[in-house]
Motif scaffolding. Sequence first.
Motif, PDB file in Angstrom:
ATOM      1  N   PRO A  67     -42.529  56.064  34.857  1.00 57.58           N
ATOM      2  CA  PRO A  67     -42.398  54.660  34.472  1.00 57.58           C
ATOM      3  C   PRO A  67     -42.637  54.451  32.983  1.00 57.58           C
ATOM      4  O   PRO A  67     -42.289  53.413  32.430  1.00 57.58           O
ATOM      5  CB  PRO A  67     -43.480  53.964  35.294  1.00 57.58           C
ATOM      6  N   ALA A  68     -43.261  55.429  32.332  1.00 57.30           N
ATOM      7  CA  ALA A  68     -43.523  55.350  30.890  1.00 57.30           C
ATOM      8  C   ALA A  68     -43.375  56.742  30.310  1.00 57.30           C
ATOM      9  O   ALA A  68     -43.899  57.708  30.862  1.00 57.30           O
ATOM     10  CB  ALA A  68     -44.926  54.813  30.635  1.00 57.30           C
ATOM     11  N   PHE A  69     -42.634  56.849  29.217  1.00 59.48           N
ATOM     12  CA  PHE A  69     -42.518  58.131  28.530  1.00 59.48           C
ATOM     13  C   PHE A  69     -42.117  57.892  27.080  1.00 59.48           C
ATOM     14  O   PHE A  69     -41.774  56.780  26.689  1.00 59.48           O
ATOM     15  CB  PHE A  69     -41.514  59.056  29.235  1.00 59.48           C
ATOM     16  N   HIS A  70     -42.188  58.938  26.285  1.00 57.51           N
ATOM     17  CA  HIS A  70     -41.862  58.844  24.868  1.00 57.51           C
ATOM     18  C   HIS A  70     -40.463  59.397  24.625  1.00 57.51           C
ATOM     19  O   HIS A  70     -40.123  60.470  25.114  1.00 57.51           O
ATOM     20  CB  HIS A  70     -42.893  59.597  24.038  1.00 57.51           C
ATOM     21  N   GLU A  71     -39.725  58.633  23.868  1.00 61.05           N
ATOM     22  CA  GLU A  71     -38.322  58.974  23.614  1.00 61.05           C
ATOM     23  C   GLU A  71     -38.104  59.127  22.115  1.00 61.05           C
ATOM     24  O   GLU A  71     -38.712  58.423  21.308  1.00 61.05           O
ATOM     25  CB  GLU A  71     -37.423  57.868  24.179  1.00 61.05           C
ATOM     26  N   THR A  72     -37.245  60.060  21.771  1.00 57.26           N
ATOM     27  CA  THR A  72     -36.783  60.163  20.388  1.00 57.26           C
ATOM     28  C   THR A  72     -35.284  59.935  20.374  1.00 57.26           C
ATOM     29  O   THR A  72     -34.556  60.509  21.196  1.00 57.26           O
ATOM     30  CB  THR A  72     -37.110  61.535  19.784  1.00 57.26           C
ATOM     31  N   LEU A  87     -29.339  61.746   9.316  1.00 59.50           N
ATOM     32  CA  LEU A  87     -29.835  61.643  10.689  1.00 59.50           C
ATOM     33  C   LEU A  87     -30.951  60.599  10.716  1.00 59.50           C
ATOM     34  O   LEU A  87     -32.028  60.808  10.165  1.00 59.50           O
ATOM     35  CB  LEU A  87     -30.352  63.008  11.149  1.00 59.50           C
ATOM     36  N   HIS A  88     -30.681  59.475  11.366  1.00 64.32           N
ATOM     37  CA  HIS A  88     -31.663  58.399  11.473  1.00 64.32           C
ATOM     38  C   HIS A  88     -32.453  58.599  12.769  1.00 64.32           C
ATOM     39  O   HIS A  88     -31.859  58.811  13.836  1.00 64.32           O
ATOM     40  CB  HIS A  88     -30.972  57.032  11.465  1.00 64.32           C
ATOM     41  N   ILE A  89     -33.775  58.506  12.685  1.00 63.32           N
ATOM     42  CA  ILE A  89     -34.621  58.882  13.817  1.00 63.32           C
ATOM     43  C   ILE A  89     -35.584  57.760  14.178  1.00 63.32           C
ATOM     44  O   ILE A  89     -36.309  57.238  13.322  1.00 63.32           O
ATOM     45  CB  ILE A  89     -35.426  60.160  13.502  1.00 63.32           C
ATOM     46  N   LEU A  90     -35.595  57.409  15.458  1.00 63.60           N
ATOM     47  CA  LEU A  90     -36.557  56.464  16.024  1.00 63.60           C
ATOM     48  C   LEU A  90     -37.328  57.195  17.122  1.00 63.60           C
ATOM     49  O   LEU A  90     -36.736  57.900  17.938  1.00 63.60           O
ATOM     50  CB  LEU A  90     -35.835  55.271  16.647  1.00 63.60           C
ATOM     51  N   SER A  91     -38.643  57.022  17.151  1.00 64.96           N
ATOM     52  CA  SER A  91     -39.460  57.641  18.194  1.00 64.96           C
ATOM     53  C   SER A  91     -40.480  56.635  18.705  1.00 64.96           C
ATOM     54  O   SER A  91     -41.121  55.943  17.908  1.00 64.96           O
ATOM     55  CB  SER A  91     -40.197  58.874  17.657  1.00 64.96           C
ATOM     56  N   GLY A  92     -40.635  56.554  20.025  1.00 70.01           N
ATOM     57  CA  GLY A  92     -41.608  55.623  20.578  1.00 70.01           C
ATOM     58  C   GLY A  92     -41.596  55.627  22.095  1.00 70.01           C
ATOM     59  O   GLY A  92     -40.740  56.243  22.728  1.00 70.01           O
ATOM     60  N   ARG A  98     -50.816  53.443  23.153  1.00 74.58           N
ATOM     61  CA  ARG A  98     -51.621  54.660  23.117  1.00 74.58           C
ATOM     62  C   ARG A  98     -51.416  55.459  21.829  1.00 74.58           C
ATOM     63  O   ARG A  98     -52.184  56.368  21.524  1.00 74.58           O
ATOM     64  CB  ARG A  98     -51.312  55.534  24.331  1.00 74.58           C
ATOM     65  N   ASN A  99     -50.344  55.199  21.100  1.00 71.89           N
ATOM     66  CA  ASN A  99     -50.112  55.808  19.771  1.00 71.89           C
ATOM     67  C   ASN A  99     -50.081  57.329  19.793  1.00 71.89           C
ATOM     68  O   ASN A  99     -50.583  57.992  18.893  1.00 71.89           O
ATOM     69  CB  ASN A  99     -51.178  55.327  18.780  1.00 71.89           C
ATOM     70  N   PHE A 100     -49.467  57.921  20.824  1.00 70.92           N
ATOM     71  CA  PHE A 100     -49.405  59.377  20.920  1.00 70.92           C
ATOM     72  C   PHE A 100     -48.565  60.006  19.813  1.00 70.92           C
ATOM     73  O   PHE A 100     -48.747  61.173  19.479  1.00 70.92           O
ATOM     74  CB  PHE A 100     -48.818  59.785  22.276  1.00 70.92           C
ATOM     75  N   LEU A 101     -47.628  59.254  19.256  1.00 67.85           N
ATOM     76  CA  LEU A 101     -46.718  59.833  18.267  1.00 67.85           C
ATOM     77  C   LEU A 101     -47.125  59.556  16.823  1.00 67.85           C
ATOM     78  O   LEU A 101     -46.422  59.950  15.895  1.00 67.85           O
ATOM     79  CB  LEU A 101     -45.292  59.312  18.508  1.00 67.85           C
ATOM     80  N   ARG A 134     -46.271  64.589  20.478  1.00 69.00           N
ATOM     81  CA  ARG A 134     -46.039  64.504  19.036  1.00 69.00           C
ATOM     82  C   ARG A 134     -45.703  65.870  18.461  1.00 69.00           C
ATOM     83  O   ARG A 134     -44.824  65.996  17.602  1.00 69.00           O
ATOM     84  CB  ARG A 134     -47.276  63.931  18.321  1.00 69.00           C
ATOM     85  N   THR A 135     -46.392  66.909  18.933  1.00 72.85           N
ATOM     86  CA  THR A 135     -46.115  68.270  18.464  1.00 72.85           C
ATOM     87  C   THR A 135     -44.654  68.631  18.708  1.00 72.85           C
ATOM     88  O   THR A 135     -43.971  69.156  17.816  1.00 72.85           O
ATOM     89  CB  THR A 135     -47.029  69.276  19.188  1.00 72.85           C
ATOM     90  N   ILE A 136     -44.167  68.330  19.903  1.00 76.06           N
ATOM     91  CA  ILE A 136     -42.768  68.617  20.240  1.00 76.06           C
ATOM     92  C   ILE A 136     -41.826  67.816  19.348  1.00 76.06           C
ATOM     93  O   ILE A 136     -40.849  68.337  18.811  1.00 76.06           O
ATOM     94  CB  ILE A 136     -42.505  68.287  21.726  1.00 76.06           C
ATOM     95  N   ASN A 137     -42.124  66.541  19.181  1.00 80.95           N
ATOM     96  CA  ASN A 137     -41.269  65.678  18.367  1.00 80.95           C
ATOM     97  C   ASN A 137     -41.185  66.172  16.929  1.00 80.95           C
ATOM     98  O   ASN A 137     -40.096  66.245  16.341  1.00 80.95           O
ATOM     99  CB  ASN A 137     -41.826  64.251  18.406  1.00 80.95           C
TER     100      ASN A 137
END
Length: 624
Positions: free
Chosen positions: A387-392, A368-373, A231-234, A243-246
């Motif tokens: 069951p599905a969410f976005h994590e940073t 600070l190394h950052i992964l988001s997905g 869905r490419n939300f980020l 994405r705004t929060i991230n």
Amino acid sequence: MAPRRLLLVGEGNFSFAAALSETLDPNSRLIATCLQQPVDFAHDPGTRKNLLRLRERGTEVRFGVDCTQLANAFEPQDRDFDRIYFNFPHCGRKAGVAKNRHLLAKFFQSCADVLAEEGEVHVALCKGQGGTPADKPQREWHNSWQVVAMAALGGLVLSDVHPFSCETVPGYKCTGYRSQDKSFHVEGALNHIFTRSLPFEVSQSRIFRFKLGDQWFSFLEPEALAGKLNRNFLEASSCHPTRTINEKIIAELGTAFSVKRLKCSFPLLPQSDTSVLPSEIYDLRSVFWISLCEDNSNDDSLTGETVQAMEDLLVTFSELSFPRRPRGDGKEEAHGGTYGQVKLCLRSSLLVYAQAVIQAPDFLSGSLHILSGPVFRKCHILPFTMPAFHETLFILGFNKNLKDSCLSLLLDLLKSILDRLLTQTLLEGSKLSRSVEFVLQPNGKDCMIHVKSHNFGQDYDKDLIIGSVTIISAMSITHEEDQCFVLVSINLDLLTMLVWGISDWRILWTFDNRFLKSFVPGKVEPFKSYSLYPPCYVHDISFWLNEEQGFDELEFHTVARAVSQDTIVSIQFLGRFQHPETEKVSLCYRLTYQACDKALTKQQVASMQFQLRKEIQQLHVTLR
């Protein structure tokens, strides 16, 4: 500017039409209709006066229009009304709630034929009739007109409700109470505004394809995750609130640390992938398994969405070694030979990448190394379990001697950022109802990030866990004794819900454009849903267990989620029964269906329940 085309149905004495016509923009067109014929008003001077006013203003009046068959009253080119009004509908005489519900159901189904795509249907009802929490007092559901459930039959959702005041329409006098020239009791009346929902269609799991070398592969999206992959939300082009929060968190952390953002590829992992904390985040029972198959279908069948998935997958699998099918002599095929079926899984946390990030040649201690997905995991059906969410994931490496100072700096800054985010929607003068707390775990070093929230009613008046803090030594990863690492994981979806006051995680995944239109860039205001007070439908299910096979309750929830297309909001265990003679064990559950963004009907739910009864038999149970 007023709507372009308005339709009034069920006009009694045309006083509402006459009053409304005086307030309209010159470009608007009003059509006032009633079921009666002109002869029925021959001895009613008030109605004749209102009709004269309407004709003087050029308003179109139609008689003999049945509001339950509007398509018959208007040619296709004359439809697409921006607003349809029906004030105080009633079957006449002493009609009970069942007959009036039937009238509403037929009316809403009729509206679907003549309403513009972004049109509105306004229905004014007397106090208590609607049966929604907006009514004060609220009638019992069975004694109300169940207006939201009736509207669902026409594919409509309740998007707004506000008091109906005759004073705002000077000259309006409602009439027709029990088929008499007598007004309804309008004290406490409400105007209900309905809009179209997206069609409730049977979701189809998508097939994703990608190419590795000269070979095409494909896999089927799990039914329980239909519509949630890719869905490419980020992404940078997205305006989704997650994405705004991230971006807000990353930007503020960047004021104190050097930030390095890493690309997070498509969330498929080989079965052999491990994590630095496998026992804590890699519970195999909660993993969605994927069977990757060779795919020799026509390349021309690729859709744009599938192509995007393919490009992401190339990043993931470019360095993987797939098992080959054995040759006839027992040896594996050489490079370029035929691949066998590969078992993969969807990642359940970004922590599975922590070790690879730390061991990378370009890993910089102090940065600070950052992964988001997105991440995916099977879970029970609960209000704040997804069951599905976005994590940073934030990964910070530092010298052991600087552990206390670096860790304090990071956690203090993170707590300050989260506290500011969580208080943006509080009303002026309100007490702080949310606070962030790092709760130490039994191992004495790791923490869970708790948030106290009272936004969602007494049922949810408890701490919510929005993330974790994990500290690991370098010995298990780099064999450098003087290094230490901290991993901070944040559930962006849950944080987004808390910041905007969104009570249902499912709305974050809606395809309805109205969701994103609710968010103004640069502003954080309480979220208002466009689907208010959706109806609930309750069904029970019971079955005998197979003693030899056992029963996996998590899999039962997963099947229920898939069959219901995420419309089951609660599964309640009612009881366990053991037959006194056969000693067989039976379980009984109560399922509550409710959609958050679409019109869901009683008939659709009955169909889902029937399908669920068929599907759960794959869990080796016998229906009762």
